[in-house]
Structure formats: C-alpha cells, structure tokens
Design a protein around this motif. Structure first.
Motif, PDB file in Angstrom:
ATOM      1  N   CYS A 166       3.454  10.890  -2.822  1.00  0.00           N
ATOM      2  CA  CYS A 166       2.940   9.267  -2.843  1.00  0.00           C
ATOM      3  C   CYS A 166       4.256   8.723  -2.211  1.00  0.00           C
ATOM      4  N   GLN A 167       5.644   8.862  -2.377  1.00  0.00           N
ATOM      5  CA  GLN A 167       6.294   8.981  -1.621  1.00  0.00           C
ATOM      6  C   GLN A 167       6.015   8.500   0.324  1.00  0.00           C
ATOM      7  N   GLY A 168       5.748   8.882   0.507  1.00  0.00           N
ATOM      8  CA  GLY A 168       4.732   9.317   2.135  1.00  0.00           C
ATOM      9  C   GLY A 168       4.031   8.492   2.427  1.00  0.00           C
ATOM     10  N   LEU A 169       2.781   8.306   0.773  1.00  0.00           N
ATOM     11  CA  LEU A 169       1.820   6.629   1.538  1.00  0.00           C
ATOM     12  C   LEU A 169       3.243   5.591   0.759  1.00  0.00           C
ATOM     13  N   PHE A 170       4.247   5.788   0.184  1.00  0.00           N
ATOM     14  CA  PHE A 170       4.857   3.915  -0.357  1.00  0.00           C
ATOM     15  C   PHE A 170       5.578   3.787   1.390  1.00  0.00           C
ATOM     16  N   ALA A 171       5.855   5.580   2.320  1.00  0.00           N
ATOM     17  CA  ALA A 171       6.175   4.776   3.274  1.00  0.00           C
ATOM     18  C   ALA A 171       5.559   4.401   4.002  1.00  0.00           C
ATOM     19  N   PHE A 172       4.505   4.787   4.562  1.00  0.00           N
ATOM     20  CA  PHE A 172       3.253   4.512   5.538  1.00  0.00           C
ATOM     21  C   PHE A 172       3.157   3.309   5.240  1.00  0.00           C
ATOM     22  N   ILE A 173       3.017   2.464   3.751  1.00  0.00           N
ATOM     23  CA  ILE A 173       2.903   1.023   3.276  1.00  0.00           C
ATOM     24  C   ILE A 173       3.659  -0.034   4.213  1.00  0.00           C
ATOM     25  N   ARG A 174       5.141   0.503   3.884  1.00  0.00           N
ATOM     26  CA  ARG A 174       5.629  -0.446   4.435  1.00  0.00           C
ATOM     27  C   ARG A 174       5.542  -0.833   5.614  1.00  0.00           C
ATOM     28  N   GLU A 175       5.584   0.358   6.261  1.00  0.00           N
ATOM     29  CA  GLU A 175       5.636   0.386   7.765  1.00  0.00           C
ATOM     30  C   GLU A 175       4.253  -0.416   8.407  1.00  0.00           C
ATOM     31  N   MET A 181      -0.578  -6.020  -1.570  1.00  0.00           N
ATOM     32  CA  MET A 181      -1.200  -5.641  -3.074  1.00  0.00           C
ATOM     33  C   MET A 181      -0.762  -3.966  -3.393  1.00  0.00           C
ATOM     34  N   ARG A 182      -0.938  -3.344  -2.080  1.00  0.00           N
ATOM     35  CA  ARG A 182      -1.496  -1.744  -1.542  1.00  0.00           C
ATOM     36  C   ARG A 182       0.311  -1.585  -2.402  1.00  0.00           C
ATOM     37  N   ARG A 183       1.281  -1.924  -1.594  1.00  0.00           N
ATOM     38  CA  ARG A 183       2.530  -1.753  -2.444  1.00  0.00           C
ATOM     39  C   ARG A 183       2.763  -1.607  -3.572  1.00  0.00           C
ATOM     40  N   THR A 184       2.403  -2.569  -3.797  1.00  0.00           N
ATOM     41  CA  THR A 184       2.429  -2.662  -5.853  1.00  0.00           C
ATOM     42  C   THR A 184       1.517  -1.834  -6.030  1.00  0.00           C
ATOM     43  N   GLN A 185       0.149  -1.342  -5.559  1.00  0.00           N
ATOM     44  CA  GLN A 185      -0.631  -0.404  -6.519  1.00  0.00           C
ATOM     45  C   GLN A 185       0.068   1.459  -6.382  1.00  0.00           C
ATOM     46  N   ILE A 186       1.109   1.100  -4.903  1.00  0.00           N
ATOM     47  CA  ILE A 186       1.053   2.857  -5.438  1.00  0.00           C
ATOM     48  C   ILE A 186       2.610   2.516  -6.422  1.00  0.00           C
ATOM     49  N   SER A 187       2.902   1.241  -6.609  1.00  0.00           N
ATOM     50  CA  SER A 187       4.947   1.470  -7.213  1.00  0.00           C
ATOM     51  C   SER A 187       3.936   1.761  -8.965  1.00  0.00           C
ATOM     52  N   VAL A 188       3.227   1.482  -9.032  1.00  0.00           N
ATOM     53  CA  VAL A 188       1.875   1.963 -10.277  1.00  0.00           C
ATOM     54  C   VAL A 188       1.495   3.439 -10.926  1.00  0.00           C
ATOM     55  N   LEU A 189       1.295   3.973  -9.439  1.00  0.00           N
ATOM     56  CA  LEU A 189       0.592   4.681  -9.174  1.00  0.00           C
ATOM     57  C   LEU A 189       1.939   6.078  -9.215  1.00  0.00           C
ATOM     58  N   ASN A 190       2.333   6.101  -8.768  1.00  0.00           N
ATOM     59  CA  ASN A 190       3.829   6.689  -9.436  1.00  0.00           C
ATOM     60  C   ASN A 190       4.367   6.474 -10.304  1.00  0.00           C
ATOM     61  N   ASP A 191       4.122   5.540 -11.700  1.00  0.00           N
ATOM     62  CA  ASP A 191       4.481   5.926 -12.208  1.00  0.00           C
ATOM     63  C   ASP A 191       3.476   6.911 -13.287  1.00  0.00           C
ATOM     64  N   MET A 192       2.245   6.344 -13.404  1.00  0.00           N
ATOM     65  CA  MET A 192       0.666   7.204 -13.145  1.00  0.00           C
ATOM     66  C   MET A 192       1.535   8.645 -13.493  1.00  0.00           C
ATOM     67  N   ILE A 193       1.874   9.157 -12.376  1.00  0.00           N
ATOM     68  CA  ILE A 193       2.033  10.307 -12.262  1.00  0.00           C
ATOM     69  C   ILE A 193       3.296  10.677 -13.144  1.00  0.00           C
ATOM     70  N   GLU A 194       3.655  10.389 -13.174  1.00  0.00           N
ATOM     71  CA  GLU A 194       5.130  11.107 -13.549  1.00  0.00           C
ATOM     72  C   GLU A 194       5.113  11.136 -15.482  1.00  0.00           C
ATOM     73  N   SER A 195       3.334   9.879 -16.041  1.00  0.00           N
ATOM     74  CA  SER A 195       3.278   9.901 -17.168  1.00  0.00           C
ATOM     75  C   SER A 195       2.473  10.661 -17.530  1.00  0.00           C
ATOM     76  N   LEU A 196       1.958  11.110 -16.454  1.00  0.00           N
ATOM     77  CA  LEU A 196       1.363  12.943 -16.308  1.00  0.00           C
ATOM     78  C   LEU A 196       1.770  13.829 -16.875  1.00  0.00           C
ATOM     79  N   ASP A 197       2.953  14.154 -16.270  1.00  0.00           N
ATOM     80  CA  ASP A 197       3.871  15.209 -16.804  1.00  0.00           C
ATOM     81  C   ASP A 197       4.152  15.044 -18.275  1.00  0.00           C
ATOM     82  N   ARG A 198       4.144  13.789 -19.028  1.00  0.00           N
ATOM     83  CA  ARG A 198       4.515  14.191 -20.322  1.00  0.00           C
ATOM     84  C   ARG A 198       3.434  13.872 -21.429  1.00  0.00           C
ATOM     85  N   ILE A 199       2.065  14.204 -20.995  1.00  0.00           N
ATOM     86  CA  ILE A 199       0.784  14.276 -21.365  1.00  0.00           C
ATOM     87  C   ILE A 199       0.243  15.332 -21.616  1.00  0.00           C
ATOM     88  N   GLU A 200      -0.006  15.800 -23.276  1.00  0.00           N
ATOM     89  CA  GLU A 200      -0.261  16.950 -22.846  1.00  0.00           C
ATOM     90  C   GLU A 200      -2.943  16.558 -22.993  1.00  0.00           C
TER      91      GLU A 200
END
Length: 321
Positions: free
Chosen positions: A183-192, A218-237
């Motif tokens: 996710c961070q790699g994609l964020f860096a690529f979008i920023r470039e 738009m994609r930069r905003t999306q990747i920020s949301v996706l990062n939150d989704m990944i962190e949420s996945l770890d808290r869901i059973e």
C-alpha cells in the motif's frame, strides 16, 4: 554518466547568453550565463514566472541600492544595509527567487562605484538575456502524456493486485505487513505520478489539461482509504459465509478495477453485502458488538473507496474515466 535534457538546455542557454552579452559589449557578460543557469526550470510556466519575478526583484533591488549607495557611499557597509532592507522586502513581496541574482547584480554597482543609467540598463539587459534564453530553452518540452498514461496502467495493476491480496489475507495467505508495505509502495508511486502530472499541466500554454492532475489526486485519496481498510481487516473476525462474501467482493473489485469503470455496479454489490450483514441476528456479547461495528466500518470505507471514483467519473464530460 547520463546527461539529461535539462542539463543540455542549461548548458546551451548559458553559453548563448554569454555570447550574446559579449556581442552587445555588456559589462560582466558572464553574469548573463549564470542567470540562465539559475532560470532553467522543469516547466514553461515556472520559467516564465521565474523570469518575471526576477525582473521585479531587480527593480526593487535597484531602487534600494540607489538609496543606500547615495546615503552611505559605495562601500561594504552600504551593501550590508541594502541586504538588510532588500531580503525581507523581497520575501514579503513573494520575490524570494530573485534575491541571490539581484544581489549579485547590485555588486556591479558597488564595484563600478556608480549607478549611472547606462549601468542600470546594462544590469537589466543581463537579466533579460539570462531569463529570456532560459525561457526559450524551456519552450521545448518533450510530451510526457504517454508517460502519464503508462503510470495510469501501472496504478490500475497495482490496485488490482492489492485488492486481490486483501482477499488472500482473509484466507490467511498474505500477512498484514505485506499488505501495508504494498500500500505504501503504491502511495509513493501515485505521488510521483502526481508531480509529473503537475509538470505536464504547467507546460500547457493555451488549454491546460487538468485531467491527469485530478486523476492522480483521486487515486491518492483512494489509497489513503484503502490503507484504513487494511488496518480494519486486522481487527475484524469473519466466520464461514462472512469470509466467503467478503473475499468474493474483494475479488470482484480486483477483477473489474479499471480506468473506464465508473464504480456503480461495485457500489450495488457493496450495498447488498451491507444489507445481508445488517439482517444478521443482533450481537450477544460486547466482543460480537465491537466486531460487527468494525465490519460495518470496513464496508463504509469500502463504499467510500468506490464513491471517490464514481464522483470523479461523474465530473468528466463523457461520464467515466
């Protein structure tokens, strides 16, 4: 050793500036070359702005130098007082880019011990030649639109991969750390890509194409949301059918994720899953309640992730991207 286009343009413009200044028999002709070196930028717009600001900066510097040298004489103390006044005023007027260049030109007055009109004209000609040739050099800019389109394809592919890996995570085939790193790699690529889109936009003289800048934002905003989704996945059973539905939703999103997809069908599928989870029996414990809340938050973020794209598509003339 690789010599880039900007280096070539800088070298040529500096050499031509010095030759032209010498041909006009200007004093301190090499200064024109140095000004050209400092004025070649990454875009046409920034070169034009740099040239205008430096001419305005020289005007301010000339007025202040005349006052200081007239009152204190052509000596180092007068130059120090000049800088004491010039630097803060230049900053306050937004002319910071011209501080160094204008200060160097003012030293010519100091060395000559005069501010005769002919010397003032000499300094303006040095500035005009330097920034003018830098601007001429920047009139040629390679068309970077193809590179931006390639960046888009890479981003689409990386998004697809990340969404597919989120589905694998639910099947315990990928770690959360791996997801976050990608996710961070994609964020860096979008920023470039966003920076390249900004340069491309600044190189449009007549009609400025803002599509690419908006796309990467738009994609930069999306990747920020996706990062939150990944962190949420770890808290869901998730259990049984829940895992299957979520995996199916993520896989479908990965498969249909594309530039031309306006996201409407994805929103419908997310809503269907949301409704199915909402009709489940009420939680019987605090842990179940918290887990359900996290699940709904994840779906809400998922919905936002798709809505960002859908809203972007609606703003375009053809209705999609």
């Amino acid at each position: 050793m690789r010599i880039g286009l900007r280096t070539i343009k800088t070298s040529v413009s500096a050499a031509v500036a010095m030759i032209l200044a010498n041909a006009l028999q200007l004093l301190y002709a090499p200064s024109a070359g140095i000004i050209a070196v400092l004025s070649v930028t990454n875009s046409k717009k920034s070169s034009l702005q740099t040239g205008i600001y430096r001419l305005l900066s020289l005007t301010l510097a000339t007025v202040l130098a005349f006052i200081c040298f007239s009152l204190l004489g052509y000596q180092a103390i007068a130059f120090g007082v000049f800088l004491l006044l010039f630097i803060p005023l230049a900053v306050s007027f937004g002319l910071s880019d011209g501080i160094v260049v204008s200060s160097v030109l003012v030293t010519h007055y100091l060395v000559e011990g005069s501010m005769h009109w002919s010397l003032i004209v000499n300094e303006y000609l040095l500035m005009i030649i330097g920034v003018g040739l830098a601007l001429l050099a920047n009139l040629y800019m390679p068309n970077s639109e193809n590179r931006l389109k390639e960046d888009q394809l890479v981003i689409e592919t990386m998004f697809k991969k990340l969404l597919a890996e989120m589905a694998l995570y639910l099947n315990q085939e990928v770690t959360e750390q791996k997801l976050l790193e990608n996710c961070q790699g994609l964020f860096a690529f979008i920023r470039e890509g966003q920076l390249r889109a900004q340069t491309y936009q600044e190189n449009q003289w007549v009609v400025r194409n803002v599509y690419y800048g908006s796309y990467f934002a738009m994609r930069r905003t999306q990747i920020s949301v996706l990062n939150d989704m990944i962190e949420s996945l770890d808290r869901i059973e998730l259990f049984g059918i829940q895992v299957e539905k979520m995996v199916a939703l993520l896989e479908y999103t990965s498969e249909t994720f594309a530039e031309e997809n306006d996201g409407q069908e994805l929103l419908e599928r997310i809503f269907e899953v949301y409704e199915e989870y909402r009709e489940m029996p009420l939680p019987e414990s605090r842990e179940e309640f918290e887990n359900r809340a996290e699940l709904f938050q994840f779906l809400q973020s998922f919905k936002s992730f798709i809505e960002i794209k859908a809203e972007f598509a609606q703003k375009l003339p053809n209705g999609n991207v």
